[in-house]
Design a protein around this motif. Structure first.
Motif, mmCIF file in Angstrom:
data_model
loop_
_atom_site.group_PDB
_atom_site.id
_atom_site.type_symbol
_atom_site.label_atom_id
_atom_site.label_comp_id
_atom_site.label_asym_id
_atom_site.label_seq_id
_atom_site.Cartn_x
_atom_site.Cartn_y
_atom_site.Cartn_z
ATOM 1 N N ASP A 149 1.034 -0.912 -0.228
ATOM 2 C CA ASP A 149 0.156 -0.127 0.024
ATOM 3 C C ASP A 149 0.705 1.108 0.423
ATOM 4 O O ASP A 149 1.793 0.940 0.461
ATOM 5 N N PRO A 154 1.708 3.652 2.385
ATOM 6 C CA PRO A 154 2.718 4.128 2.955
ATOM 7 C C PRO A 154 4.001 3.069 3.046
ATOM 8 O O PRO A 154 5.197 3.278 2.947
ATOM 9 N N GLU A 155 3.893 1.041 2.876
ATOM 10 C CA GLU A 155 4.702 0.867 2.763
ATOM 11 C C GLU A 155 5.117 1.173 2.014
ATOM 12 O O GLU A 155 6.669 0.641 0.966
ATOM 13 N N ALA A 164 0.416 -1.504 20.145
ATOM 14 C CA ALA A 164 0.760 -0.669 18.494
ATOM 15 C C ALA A 164 1.673 0.221 19.256
ATOM 16 O O ALA A 164 2.347 0.755 17.995
ATOM 17 N N ASP A 186 5.432 -0.862 18.413
ATOM 18 C CA ASP A 186 5.113 -1.431 16.776
ATOM 19 C C ASP A 186 5.780 0.489 15.730
ATOM 20 O O ASP A 186 7.225 0.580 16.020
ATOM 21 N N GLU A 187 4.935 1.223 16.225
ATOM 22 C CA GLU A 187 5.055 2.933 16.157
ATOM 23 C C GLU A 187 6.685 3.042 16.652
ATOM 24 O O GLU A 187 7.344 4.101 15.965
ATOM 25 N N PRO A 202 3.211 1.104 10.829
ATOM 26 C CA PRO A 202 1.757 1.394 12.297
ATOM 27 C C PRO A 202 1.116 1.845 11.493
ATOM 28 O O PRO A 202 1.032 3.386 10.924
ATOM 29 N N PRO A 203 -0.409 1.555 11.430
ATOM 30 C CA PRO A 203 -1.688 2.548 11.078
ATOM 31 C C PRO A 203 -2.395 3.430 11.902
ATOM 32 O O PRO A 203 -2.695 4.513 11.183
ATOM 33 N N ARG A 204 -1.478 3.597 13.069
ATOM 34 C CA ARG A 204 -1.376 5.019 14.133
ATOM 35 C C ARG A 204 -2.714 5.319 14.363
ATOM 36 O O ARG A 204 -3.231 6.549 14.149
ATOM 37 N N GLY A 205 -3.439 4.732 15.317
ATOM 38 C CA GLY A 205 -4.810 5.450 15.046
ATOM 39 C C GLY A 205 -4.739 6.596 16.632
ATOM 40 O O GLY A 205 -3.445 6.304 17.797
#
Length: 278
Positions: free
Chosen positions: A76, A78-79, A175, A178-179, A218-221
């Motif tokens: 995607d 970001p990757e 999470a 991971d960030e 990381p999605p960073r919610g």
């Protein structure tokens, strides 16, 4: 010896189930995921060349090859950005044994003034190593009694991986971990990142090293915090890049009315002002 680029390609290849790409399942294998030959065929490169990339023996792939690998792996946006960044830094290997010049810790006057204007909000200036360089009184109120600011030179990454209180304070510790590990790849310099990772790994253990080399974007919610006072906070994060300083201004905003009310109470209890840490 591998490379950041090779580690990422291998990690993404191992995470892909052949059936998701319409490929046959070849039965039990020594390693999970997509076969090297299948990825090479999808990317239009030889298995030998892909092997050299993954093992770090080839560190300068062309832009078309990088794009073909991104397509073949189904990355995607970001990757894909991370893959391009790893390609850039992999071309110049550096040593993690000698400590490089430390990243800039001074925060420019206009940035401090901006931070002052955010009072009594929750905000800090940091870098990708996790150093807390300056913060508002609101940030101090939110982190009070958690140990995050106890050190002479506070560092969020070190706190997350080495202080037991972090696993309680960060409701979604996995999470957040991971960030913090991922952000080391975007440190002020590659040398800073490698030195910091080498210093932290012996005390942080496998929780850190596993994440560092997994290259999981990381999605960073919303950030969920369990404050020692009993308040549960949900914070949205807005990050402003201070690219000329290799620093970031991070502003934390309440994600709901309950959090807004809790922040008001925490600020009333806390006495202090803007602090720059040099």
């Amino acid at each position: 010896m591998g490379s950041p680029l090779g580690d990422f390609v291998r990690a993404r290849r191992d995470s892909i189930q052949p059936a998701s790409l319409g490929l046959p399942d070849h039965g039990r294998r020594r390693s999970p995921g997509l076969r090297r030959s299948d990825l090479a065929a999808r990317a239009g490169i030889s298995v030998e060349y892909l092997t050299r990339l993954e093992q770090g023996r080839d560190r300068n792939p062309s832009i078309p090859v990088v794009n073909a690998l991104a397509d073949a792996l189904g990355l995607d946006p970001p990757e894909r950005e991370h893959l391009r960044y790893l390609t850039k830094i992999t071309g110049g290997a550096c040593s993690a044994h000698a400590r490089p010049a430390p990243p800039r810790r001074q925060v420019r006057g206009p940035v401090l003034e901006t931070l002052r204007l955010l009072e009594p909000g929750v905000a800090m200036v940091t870098n990708r190593l996790g150093d807390v360089l300056a913060h508002t009184s609101g940030f101090a109120a939110v982190t009070s009694r958690t140990g995050l600011l106890d050190a002479e030179a506070p560092n969020v990454t070190r706190y997350v991986f080495t202080d037991p209180r972090a696993r309680t304070f960060f409701a979604d510790w996995e999470a957040v971990a991971d960030e913090q590990a991922f952000d080391l790849w975007l440190a002020p310099s590659v040398e800073n990142s490698e030195w910091f990772a080498a210093e932290l790994a012996p005390v942080a253990g496998p929780d850190f090293t596993r994440r560092l080399h997994r290259h999981l974007v990381p999605p960073r919610g919303p950030l969920r915090l369990a404050h020692p006072s009993g308040h549960e906070l949900r914070l949205l994060r807005e990050t402003l890049e201070l690219s000329s300083d290799a620093q970031q201004l991070v502003v934390f905003l309440p994600a709901d009315d309950a959090t807004a009310g809790a922040l008001g109470e925490l600020r009333r209890r806390h006495h202090g002002g803007l602090q720059a840490i040099s």
